[in-house]
Design a protein around this motif. Sequence first.
Motif, PDB file in Angstrom:
ATOM      1  N   ASP A  90      -6.527   1.807  43.187  1.00  0.00           N
ATOM      2  CA  ASP A  90      -6.258   2.397  41.872  1.00  0.00           C
ATOM      3  C   ASP A  90      -6.944   3.746  41.725  1.00  0.00           C
ATOM      4  O   ASP A  90      -8.178   3.833  41.617  1.00  0.00           O
ATOM      5  N   GLY A  91      -6.127   4.807  41.712  1.00  0.00           N
ATOM      6  CA  GLY A  91      -6.631   6.157  41.459  1.00  0.00           C
ATOM      7  C   GLY A  91      -6.314   7.117  42.585  1.00  0.00           C
ATOM      8  O   GLY A  91      -6.681   6.874  43.742  1.00  0.00           O
ATOM      9  N   VAL A 136     -11.037   6.286  42.353  1.00  0.00           N
ATOM     10  CA  VAL A 136     -11.565   7.392  41.528  1.00  0.00           C
ATOM     11  C   VAL A 136     -12.576   6.736  40.590  1.00  0.00           C
ATOM     12  O   VAL A 136     -12.595   5.514  40.460  1.00  0.00           O
ATOM     13  N   PRO A 156     -13.328   5.401  37.172  1.00  0.00           N
ATOM     14  CA  PRO A 156     -12.346   5.027  36.165  1.00  0.00           C
ATOM     15  C   PRO A 156     -12.504   5.819  34.870  1.00  0.00           C
ATOM     16  O   PRO A 156     -13.589   6.247  34.511  1.00  0.00           O
TER      17      PRO A 156
END
Length: 216
Positions: free
Chosen positions: A175-176, A139, A141
């Motif tokens: 991450d995300g 995503v 950040p």
Amino acid sequence: MSYIIAPSILSADFANLQRDCEMINNSSADWFHVDIMDGMFVPNISFGFPVLKAIHKYAKKPLDVHLMIVDPDRYAQQFKDAGATTLTVHYEACNHLHRSIQNIKNLGMKAGVAINPHTSANLLEDVIKDIDLICVMSVNPGFGGQKFIENTYSKIKQLNELKKKHNSNALIEIDGGVDLNNYKKLIECGANVLVAGNTVFASSNPTDTIQQLKTL
Ligand code: DX5
Ligand code: ZN
């Protein structure tokens, strides 16, 4: 296939931080993922050293600290002192990335480099041998609970090719937007670490959700 689950503290209840740390301690999670945002590199401010130290006081698992801050070298020593096991800096935030990586390792931490969704995996070619972790932002950040970007799958594959080419042992972290619908595919594509914030903490039973994310 063994892999790491790192619940993201950003989605925890900050008024019940000790409780949420203990939930992670007693779950099948492997690491704590801790997001530091400065309101400059990303359009949000999370928390700083006092909160990180409070997490460190209760956490019985490694702290995976993700810096979304400009010029992160300034604070590397303080993050070591606050309990970081792995310190991840952004490719886009470092003018002298090689120096930043060496600095983190010299301080006795594992060194990670995060790349934003628009940053090509190939740009890590000259440092991939030196780093312990690559954090692929799935995503943009700044916030928890955003929608997963599909291009991430091909990025994981590219990074695995690059790792092979350079004989690198770096772990690939996603991450995300990791959830119960995409985690299996991410592991199949070659991810080694999955961060999950909203999926864990917004669920009715976070411990069970972590266990589900650990089960292929
Ligand atoms: C986003 C952070 C993430 C975030 C993930 O900028 O780096 O670690 O906490 O949260 P979810 O899993 O909710 O997308
Ligand atoms: Zn993060």
